[in-house]
Design an enzyme around this catalytic site. Sequence first.
Site, PDB file in Angstrom:
ATOM      1  N   TRP A  10       0.770  -1.334   0.079  1.00  0.00           N
ATOM      2  CA  TRP A  10      -0.028  -0.028  -0.024  1.00  0.00           C
ATOM      3  C   TRP A  10       0.839   1.292   0.104  1.00  0.00           C
ATOM      4  O   TRP A  10       0.460   2.249  -0.045  1.00  0.00           O
ATOM      5  CB  TRP A  10      -0.880  -0.066   1.215  1.00  0.00           C
ATOM      6  N   HIS A  91      12.892  -2.216  -1.450  1.00  0.00           N
ATOM      7  CA  HIS A  91      12.252  -1.458  -2.462  1.00  0.00           C
ATOM      8  C   HIS A  91      12.837  -0.537  -3.189  1.00  0.00           C
ATOM      9  O   HIS A  91      13.433   0.476  -2.636  1.00  0.00           O
ATOM     10  CB  HIS A  91      10.770  -1.059  -2.018  1.00  0.00           C
ATOM     11  N   GLU A 159      11.279  -6.643  -9.135  1.00  0.00           N
ATOM     12  CA  GLU A 159      10.439  -5.484  -9.602  1.00  0.00           C
ATOM     13  C   GLU A 159      11.167  -4.806 -10.706  1.00  0.00           C
ATOM     14  O   GLU A 159      12.168  -3.923 -10.147  1.00  0.00           O
ATOM     15  CB  GLU A 159       9.714  -4.900  -8.424  1.00  0.00           C
ATOM     16  N   GLY A 165       4.688   1.496 -11.103  1.00  0.00           N
ATOM     17  CA  GLY A 165       3.837   2.570 -11.133  1.00  0.00           C
ATOM     18  C   GLY A 165       3.742   2.924 -12.616  1.00  0.00           C
ATOM     19  O   GLY A 165       2.923   4.180 -12.684  1.00  0.00           O
ATOM     20  N   GLY A 221       1.094  -2.861  -6.163  1.00  0.00           N
ATOM     21  CA  GLY A 221       0.877  -1.675  -5.646  1.00  0.00           C
ATOM     22  C   GLY A 221      -0.279  -1.064  -5.849  1.00  0.00           C
ATOM     23  O   GLY A 221      -1.325  -1.429  -5.110  1.00  0.00           O
TER      24      GLY A 221
HETATM   25  P1  PGA Z   1       2.625  -0.970  -8.751  1.00  0.00           P
HETATM   26  O1  PGA Z   1       3.823  -1.157  -7.644  1.00  0.00           O
HETATM   27  O2  PGA Z   1       2.064  -2.399  -8.668  1.00  0.00           O
HETATM   28  O3  PGA Z   1       1.964   0.127  -8.450  1.00  0.00           O
HETATM   29  O4  PGA Z   1       3.595  -1.031 -10.209  1.00  0.00           O
HETATM   30  C1  PGA Z   1       4.291  -2.305  -7.391  1.00  0.00           C
HETATM   31  C2  PGA Z   1       5.474  -2.185  -6.276  1.00  0.00           C
HETATM   32  O5  PGA Z   1       5.979  -0.913  -6.066  1.00  0.00           O
HETATM   33  O6  PGA Z   1       5.739  -2.856  -5.289  1.00  0.00           O
END
Ligand code: PGA
Length: 241
Positions: A10, A91, A159, A165, A221
């Site tokens: 979140w 992250h 990721e 995002g 996310g």
């Molecule tokens: P997102 O973020 O699904 O909004 O791309 C993933 C994350 O940063 O863990």
Amino acid sequence: MITPLIIANWKMAIDRDGVKAFKAGWNSKPPMESVEAVIAPPAPYLSLVQELTHVSLCAQNVSENDMGAHTGEISAEMLTDLGCQYVIVGHSERRQNQGETNAIVAQKAKRAQMAGLTPVVCVGEPSQIRASGDAVAYVTQQALTSCEGLSADLVIAYEPVWAIGSGEAASGNVASAMHLEIKAALTDQYPELRVIYGGSVKPENCAAFTMAEGIDGLLVGGASLSAESFWNICASAKGAG
Ligand code: PGA
């Protein structure tokens, strides 16, 4: 078969009313049993999320230090006290904005393991590294260094930075290939390693990942902020792995 691990990150993108709305929506759905659904709320809402049914609790960050004089920090033991089972470390937003290096990430993950938490260690290449063709070397090195000295109780989240995002998720094939590279690079230390994918996962594209070889779950996310959307992602991941 490994139970798919589906984690909602979140970030700092929800307030108290949002958490309450999520709780009402989630708790009215049938129990999610064939995947492990995990919520990583902002730290002040960890205890509110304990009121959700059939979810495990995850923190978004942990101090690399032992308990003591570290104003504003949260220790791994405190997270265990609050009922957390997992904690996200490294992250890309923290690597970029808080200057977290692989060494700091490894130290945070070690503290987490010492307190009985499972660290979710994030790795991923920026777009220029992908464009240069060096993504595999970059990500496997990042994974090896960020996991140095850890025991087997860990999860890696792949990721790609360009996918977070952005609305531009990796394809199932691209993600799967990287997951297999990460597992191969770490197989001596962690033969049973779980690697989950994150970056623009949505209800519409999630099955492409959970059905792909080497992908053991998702880190979600934006699409995890609504109970409906996160429940649909968890439901689509059923039976995958
Ligand atoms: P997102 O973020 O699904 O909004 O791309 C993933 C994350 O940063 O863990």
